[in-house]
Design a protein around this motif. Structure first.
Motif, mmCIF file in Angstrom:
data_model
loop_
_atom_site.group_PDB
_atom_site.id
_atom_site.type_symbol
_atom_site.label_atom_id
_atom_site.label_comp_id
_atom_site.label_asym_id
_atom_site.label_seq_id
_atom_site.Cartn_x
_atom_site.Cartn_y
_atom_site.Cartn_z
ATOM 1 N N ALA A 57 71.062 108.041 111.698
ATOM 2 C CA ALA A 57 70.433 107.164 112.694
ATOM 3 C C ALA A 57 69.811 107.913 113.870
ATOM 4 C CB ALA A 57 71.460 106.150 113.206
ATOM 5 N N HIS A 58 69.721 109.240 113.785
ATOM 6 C CA HIS A 58 69.161 109.987 114.929
ATOM 7 C C HIS A 58 68.498 111.272 114.455
ATOM 8 C CE1 HIS A 58 69.956 111.452 119.341
ATOM 9 N NE2 HIS A 58 68.800 111.897 118.884
ATOM 10 N N VAL A 59 67.194 111.206 114.209
ATOM 11 C CA VAL A 59 66.441 112.408 113.839
ATOM 12 C C VAL A 59 65.122 112.466 114.616
ATOM 13 C CG1 VAL A 59 67.377 112.313 111.479
ATOM 14 C CG2 VAL A 59 65.084 111.417 111.930
ATOM 15 N N PHE A 140 65.386 100.440 119.879
ATOM 16 C CA PHE A 140 64.715 101.049 121.034
ATOM 17 C C PHE A 140 65.513 102.246 121.512
ATOM 18 C CE2 PHE A 140 63.097 96.780 120.820
ATOM 19 C CZ PHE A 140 61.762 96.908 121.182
ATOM 20 N N LYS A 141 64.824 103.154 122.220
ATOM 21 C CA LYS A 141 65.499 104.351 122.715
ATOM 22 C C LYS A 141 65.166 104.537 124.182
ATOM 23 C CE LYS A 141 67.595 108.434 122.592
ATOM 24 N NZ LYS A 141 67.386 109.543 121.667
ATOM 25 N N MET A 142 66.203 104.847 124.956
ATOM 26 C CA MET A 142 65.993 105.121 126.376
ATOM 27 C C MET A 142 66.598 106.479 126.730
ATOM 28 S SD MET A 142 67.229 102.936 129.696
ATOM 29 C CE MET A 142 68.988 103.031 129.356
ATOM 30 N N TYR A 143 65.855 107.270 127.468
ATOM 31 C CA TYR A 143 66.336 108.569 127.961
ATOM 32 C C TYR A 143 66.663 108.437 129.439
ATOM 33 C CZ TYR A 143 64.501 110.506 123.616
ATOM 34 O OH TYR A 143 64.265 110.781 122.287
ATOM 35 N N MET A 144 67.941 108.691 129.799
ATOM 36 C CA MET A 144 68.333 108.619 131.204
ATOM 37 C C MET A 144 68.106 109.947 131.924
ATOM 38 S SD MET A 144 71.777 106.271 130.849
ATOM 39 C CE MET A 144 72.194 106.194 132.594
ATOM 40 N N VAL A 175 70.730 105.234 123.564
ATOM 41 C CA VAL A 175 70.556 105.844 124.886
ATOM 42 C C VAL A 175 70.932 107.321 124.883
ATOM 43 C CG1 VAL A 175 71.191 105.708 127.327
ATOM 44 C CG2 VAL A 175 71.108 103.620 125.952
ATOM 45 N N HIS A 176 70.053 108.133 125.444
ATOM 46 C CA HIS A 176 70.421 109.511 125.787
ATOM 47 C C HIS A 176 71.040 109.426 127.173
ATOM 48 C CE1 HIS A 176 69.756 114.024 125.806
ATOM 49 N NE2 HIS A 176 70.089 113.762 127.069
ATOM 50 N N ALA A 177 72.367 109.538 127.225
ATOM 51 C CA ALA A 177 73.088 109.292 128.472
ATOM 52 C C ALA A 177 73.450 110.594 129.170
ATOM 53 C CB ALA A 177 74.344 108.463 128.184
ATOM 54 N N CYS A 223 74.088 107.711 122.300
ATOM 55 C CA CYS A 223 73.866 108.820 121.371
ATOM 56 C C CYS A 223 74.729 110.012 121.761
ATOM 57 C CB CYS A 223 72.401 109.246 121.423
ATOM 58 S SG CYS A 223 71.272 107.977 120.862
ATOM 59 N N HIS A 224 74.973 110.871 120.828
ATOM 60 C CA HIS A 224 75.592 112.199 121.014
ATOM 61 C C HIS A 224 76.567 112.336 122.177
ATOM 62 C CE1 HIS A 224 72.123 112.427 123.685
ATOM 63 N NE2 HIS A 224 71.289 112.845 122.774
ATOM 64 N N VAL A 225 77.687 111.611 122.104
ATOM 65 C CA VAL A 225 78.755 111.762 123.099
ATOM 66 C C VAL A 225 79.357 113.162 122.946
ATOM 67 C CG1 VAL A 225 81.041 110.959 123.833
ATOM 68 C CG2 VAL A 225 79.286 109.297 123.098
ATOM 69 N N VAL A 263 71.077 122.930 123.423
ATOM 70 C CA VAL A 263 70.877 121.553 122.970
ATOM 71 C C VAL A 263 71.323 120.636 124.095
ATOM 72 C CG1 VAL A 263 73.200 121.396 121.903
ATOM 73 C CG2 VAL A 263 71.345 119.982 120.990
ATOM 74 N N ASN A 264 70.799 119.426 124.100
ATOM 75 C CA ASN A 264 71.211 118.420 125.088
ATOM 76 C C ASN A 264 71.807 117.219 124.391
ATOM 77 O OD1 ASN A 264 70.065 120.008 127.097
ATOM 78 N ND2 ASN A 264 68.068 119.019 126.833
ATOM 79 N N PRO A 265 72.943 116.710 124.892
ATOM 80 C CA PRO A 265 73.823 117.358 125.858
ATOM 81 C C PRO A 265 74.333 118.676 125.291
ATOM 82 C CG PRO A 265 74.843 115.383 124.933
ATOM 83 C CD PRO A 265 73.453 115.422 124.434
ATOM 84 N N SER A 290 72.929 113.127 113.158
ATOM 85 C CA SER A 290 72.696 114.577 113.296
ATOM 86 C C SER A 290 71.984 114.972 114.580
ATOM 87 C CB SER A 290 71.887 115.092 112.096
ATOM 88 O OG SER A 290 70.541 114.654 112.172
ATOM 89 N N ASP A 291 71.189 114.075 115.185
ATOM 90 C CA ASP A 291 70.261 114.511 116.236
ATOM 91 C C ASP A 291 69.461 115.726 115.746
ATOM 92 O OD1 ASP A 291 68.798 114.719 118.559
ATOM 93 O OD2 ASP A 291 70.455 115.489 119.779
ATOM 94 N N HIS A 292 68.985 115.619 114.510
ATOM 95 C CA HIS A 292 68.130 116.666 113.922
ATOM 96 C C HIS A 292 66.930 116.908 114.849
ATOM 97 C CE1 HIS A 292 66.052 118.875 110.693
ATOM 98 N NE2 HIS A 292 64.993 118.102 110.858
HETATM 99 ZN ZN ZN Z 1 69.216 112.974 123.241
#
Ligand code: ZN
Ligand code: NCD
Ligand code: ZN
Ligand code: ZN
Length: 432
Positions: A57-59, A140-144, A175-177, A223-225, A263-265, A290-292
């Motif tokens: 769910a994250h590439v 939808f995707k939001m970047y904080m 969300v990219h938190a 995303c990506h805790v 990489v972030n985080p 994966s956040d590929h």
């Molecule tokens: Zn991110």
């Protein structure tokens, strides 16, 4: 019963248990599960495991705009080789996927090139029109905070109206938190410096803010805790879901990766990593993704400060997680839940489970067959992996909607990737 187009035989994972079964496929969907089923083409895998293939769910497929790093063809082929038959692409491309025109352009590119099924996220920015974007997106995707691309929102308050509109579409907001205000801006020479610039509290405070944000009906997916302190705010509900990545589970700032681990985080400390791992075992995370995020070797070889953030992972996520199953660190049930069932459920896809009427997205696995992960055997255009030399279990075969795509590490299918938005289940109406 009429005969099946395709039958796949083996030890099938059905409702949490393994049975010697046949899976019969008609028109790409599972039409029968039974002890003995006949069909036109029968694939008998003996005692090998038959599992649902994974939904990542994250590439970031980088298409359009940065196809020197990856494109929909290379990225989706990498996915298939790794047992991922559906990918969800993020909007930080060029142009960013924040308008209907950009979304259409990307949907056309992906439909023309993708080997796996795919879904597309639209980015949330001030003045965007979620209602108009909704029909074409999986979420939808939001970047904080700032990361690759330039999509970060000034504050949650500044886009309250847009978020309310996202809520009324019923679709998930990923969300990219990270909290932009708590980001350090000092020069970086090492992964330690990168971590100091994005400390644990930078993430934890962003998740706290998001949890306190009262937008009725909004479904947020973090995303990506990555920070152990963030786990206090992790709890599963219909409105709030949480993701963890293999790199935050398996790598940390002491991994000798230099810019390749940027990489972030950020990659954090061993203690964070272990806390995430325990949380995964306790089933605290909704999904693993994966956040590929491929960047070329040339880009990663720049000075630490200038090297871009992100690492590839779509082809290694399943092999690494299967290795954890084999080594008895996680159960096969956890594996199937976080990589197949839940990502499909969260985004309303007809995938992720071996049961009647679902897409016949299937992988064959031999848990005794570990191999060494090597970049030159992988398929991403970026041509490197942070997991070089680690062990992984690659699927022996992969089926997309009943058609065999991969067998023994070779692609033997016909390109058939489809946009899953067309079959996405309508979100349940928000309660009045
Ligand atoms: Zn991110
Ligand atoms: C991602 C990328 O390169 O697109 N980079 C990263 O470090 N994870 C963006 C993101 O997911 O934050
Ligand atoms: Zn990402
Ligand atoms: Zn181990």
């Amino acid at each position: 019963m009429s005969s099946m187009d395709v039958v796949v035989k083996g030890k099938c994972y059905v409702e949490g248990r393994l049975y010697d079964r046949c899976i019969g496929v008609v028109d790409g969907r599972i039409a029968a599960i039974g002890a003995n089923i006949d069909g036109e083409r029968v694939y008998d895998f003996g005692g090998k495991l038959i599992l649902p293939s994974a939904v990542d769910a994250h590439v970031h497929m980088r298409d359009p705009g940065a196809t020197h790093k990856e494109d929909f063809a290379t990225g989706s082929l990498a996915a298939l080789h790794g047992g991922v038959t559906c990918v969800m692409d993020m909007p930080n491309t060029d142009p960013p996927t924040t308008t209907v025109a950009a979304l259409r352009e990307k949907a056309n590119i992906a439909a023309a090139k993708s080997y796996s099924d795919f879904g597309l996220f639209a980015g949330v920015a001030q003045g965007c029109d979620p209602a108009a974007l909704s029909a074409g997106v999986i979420g939808f995707k939001m970047y904080m905070a700032g990361t690759t691309g330039n999509l970060h929102v000034p504050s949650l308050e500044s886009i309250r109206n847009e978020l309310a509109e996202v809520a009324s579409t019923g679709k998930v907001l990923a969300v990219h938190a990270e909290n932009e205000a708590l980001r350090g801006k000092g020069a970086e020479k090492s992964l330690g410096d990168h971590l100091r610039n994005r400390p644990n509290e930078c993430e934890t405070s962003a998740i706290r803010k998001l949890n306190n944000l009262a937008v009725p009906g909004l479904k947020t997916h973090v995303c990506h805790v990555s920070a152990k302190e963030s786990l206090r705010f992790v709890s599963k509900s219909k409105e709030r879901t949480f993701e963890v990545t293999p790199h935050h589970l398996l790598l940390d700032q002491d991994s000798k990766l230099s810019t390749y681990g940027k990489v972030n985080p950020p990659l954090r400390n061993r203690r964070d990593r272990q806390a995430l791992f325990n949380a995964l075992k306790e089933d605290l995370f909704t999904i693993v993704a994966s956040d590929h995020a491929p960047h070329t070797i040339e880009e990663k070889e720049e000075d630490f400060d200038f090297a871009p953030c992100g690492m590839p992972g779509v082809e290694t996520i399943v092999p690494l997680m299967l290795q954890l199953v084999r080594d008895r660190h996680i159960s096969i049930q956890t594996f199937v839940r976080v990589l197949c069932e839940r990502p499909a459920e969260l985004f309303g896809l007809n995938k992720g489970r071996l049961c009647l009427y679902r897409d016949a997205d299937i992988m064959i696995v031999d848990l005794m067959k570990s191999t060494e992960i090597k970049a030159d055997r992988l398929h991403s255009r970026c041509a490197w992996t942070p997991y070089e030399g680690m062990s992984g279990i690659f699927p022996k075969a992969v089926f997309l909607r009943g058609e065999i795509m991969i067998e023994d590490g070779a692609w033997i299918g016909e390109r058939a990737g489809r946009n899953v938005v067309e079959s996405q289940r309508k979100p349940v109406e928000a309660e009045a």
